[in-house]
Design an enzyme around this catalytic site. Structure first.
Site, short mmCIF file in Angstrom:
data_model
loop_
_atom_site.label_atom_id
_atom_site.label_comp_id
_atom_site.label_asym_id
_atom_site.label_seq_id
_atom_site.Cartn_x
_atom_site.Cartn_y
_atom_site.Cartn_z
N ARG A 264 1.04 9.16 3.02
CA ARG A 264 0.79 9.66 4.37
C ARG A 264 1.14 11.14 4.40
O ARG A 264 2.06 11.58 3.71
CB ARG A 264 1.60 8.87 5.39
N THR B 187 -7.54 -2.27 4.67
CA THR B 187 -6.21 -2.55 5.18
C THR B 187 -6.00 -4.05 5.27
O THR B 187 -6.91 -4.78 5.67
CB THR B 187 -5.99 -1.93 6.58
N ILE B 188 -4.80 -4.51 4.89
CA ILE B 188 -4.53 -5.95 4.96
C ILE B 188 -4.40 -6.43 6.40
O ILE B 188 -4.41 -7.63 6.65
CB ILE B 188 -3.25 -6.31 4.17
N ASP B 189 -4.29 -5.50 7.35
CA ASP B 189 -4.08 -5.88 8.76
C ASP B 189 -5.34 -6.40 9.42
O ASP B 189 -5.26 -7.05 10.47
CB ASP B 189 -3.55 -4.69 9.56
N ARG C 259 8.29 -23.86 2.27
CA ARG C 259 8.25 -25.17 2.92
C ARG C 259 8.97 -26.22 2.07
O ARG C 259 9.62 -27.12 2.60
CB ARG C 259 6.80 -25.61 3.16
N ARG D 50 15.34 -27.82 7.62
CA ARG D 50 15.57 -26.58 8.35
C ARG D 50 14.33 -26.12 9.09
O ARG D 50 13.22 -26.60 8.85
CB ARG D 50 15.99 -25.48 7.37
N ARG E 287 1.00 -6.82 0.08
CA ARG E 287 0.03 -5.78 -0.29
C ARG E 287 -0.33 -5.81 -1.76
O ARG E 287 -1.27 -5.15 -2.18
CB ARG E 287 0.61 -4.40 0.05
#
Length: 327
Positions: free
Chosen positions: A76, A129-131, A158, A166, A258
């Protein structure tokens, strides 16, 4: 394809996503097929400012289609957000003789491309982007792999949650969007899914699904939380433990999502998008974003793309609500 372009640059910017290398490979090899030279800009916008580049050819992008991350690196850049930084980037393009630039990334990458387009450079964006939060495209490079990575980790969690009876609260990435959390929640059969797009009703959205699952005979519970939810997974875990007295453990999957070898879907999508980006430039088009709508690859003006908004898939959300607690 008409060839009005002689040399192009390609960069990856923002967060890395599995499949970015496949997109770079497609750009380079499609460009070569069109008689266009290709220069890789390393470290995103910082690289364009500091002239950090590498010549790319067919051989240099061999054997990268299966690699996660990005061979061009990414970063960035605060300096690029300034007019002075943008002028330095344009100067680098002129020095290298670039006729056009392809940027792979998210909205921030597209905004950067728009700034360069305003200064006369031909540009095309590819959503990576993974989003999966790019409004103009129904799918973004990296999303499928990130879903599978999160799902693999949750399946392992799991096993231990079941052994200890839990409640597991798992935070997945997604920035300010809940697409990843919602689809991972459906795929893993979560007891509840909490996303930022929908205000949380603690009783009905979180506690009651756990109670219904317990009444149905379940002794372990899986709650998926998107990272954009206020307070994150730890606040959700405390609410559950205080209200139910369940032994509750929080897991933040983080940047593992990622990484990894990209799935077939991400490799194929990235390849088509890289091809389309070069095709647009070769046809003389500029200031475009390649997008996937359904099964079709389309393109939008960058300004129009940035003004679009994207909501969660309502049908998927309704499916999730119908199934929570009925495991």
């Amino acid at each position: 394809m008409e060839n009005q372009i002689h040399r192009i640059g390609v960069l990856t910017s923002g967060g890395d996503a599995p499949g970015m290398n496949a997109a770079v490979r497609a750009v380079v090899r499609t460009a070569q097929d069109c008689g266009i030279e290709c220069v890789g800009i390393r470290r995103g916008w910082n690289g364009l400012i500091t002239s950090d580049f590498v010549q790319l050819g067919a051989t240099s992008v061999s054997h990268i289609i299966d690699k996660g991350g990005t061979i061009l690196y990414t970063a960035r850049s605060e300096e690029f957000k300034t007019p002075a930084g943008q002028e330095r980037a344009v100067a680098t393009c002129k020095m290298l003789g670039l006729d056009a630039l392809i940027g792979i990334g998210g909205d921030g990458t597209f905004q950067g491309l728009l700034r360069l387009a305003e200064r006369g450079l031909s540009v095309v964006g590819i959503p990576g982007t993974i989003d999966n939060d790019i409004a103009c495209s129904s799918y973004t490079i990296g999303y499928d792999t990130a879903c599978n990575t999160a799902l693999e980790s949750i399946d392992k969690l799991r096993d231990t949650m079941q052994s200890h009876e839990r409640c597991s609260v798992v935070e997945v990435m997604g920035h300010r969007a809940g697409h990843l959390a919602l689809n991972v929640g459906v795929a893993c059969g979560a007891t509840a899914v909490i996303v930022p797009e929908h205000p949380v009703d603690i009783e009905n959205d979180l506690l009651e699904p756990i109670r219904r699952a317990r009444l149905g005979g379940r002794t372990h519970f899986m709650v998926i939380v998107a990272e954009g939810v206020d307070g994150g997974a730890y606040s959700v875990g405390k609410v559950i433990e205080d209200a139910t007295a369940l032994d509750t453990r929080v897991t933040v999957l983080g940047h593992i999502q990622r990484g990894g070898s990209p799935s077939s879907r991400d490799r194929i999508t990235a390849t088509y998008m890289g091809f389309e980006a070069v095709r647009l430039l070769a046809e003389g088009k500029t200031c475009r974003v390649v997008a996937l709508q359904g099964e079709n690859y389309v393109d939008y003006d960058i300004t129009e793309a940035l003004q679009m908004s994207k909501s969660l898939d309502q049908h998927t959300y309704e499916v999730m609500r119908a199934l929570t607690g009925v495991q």
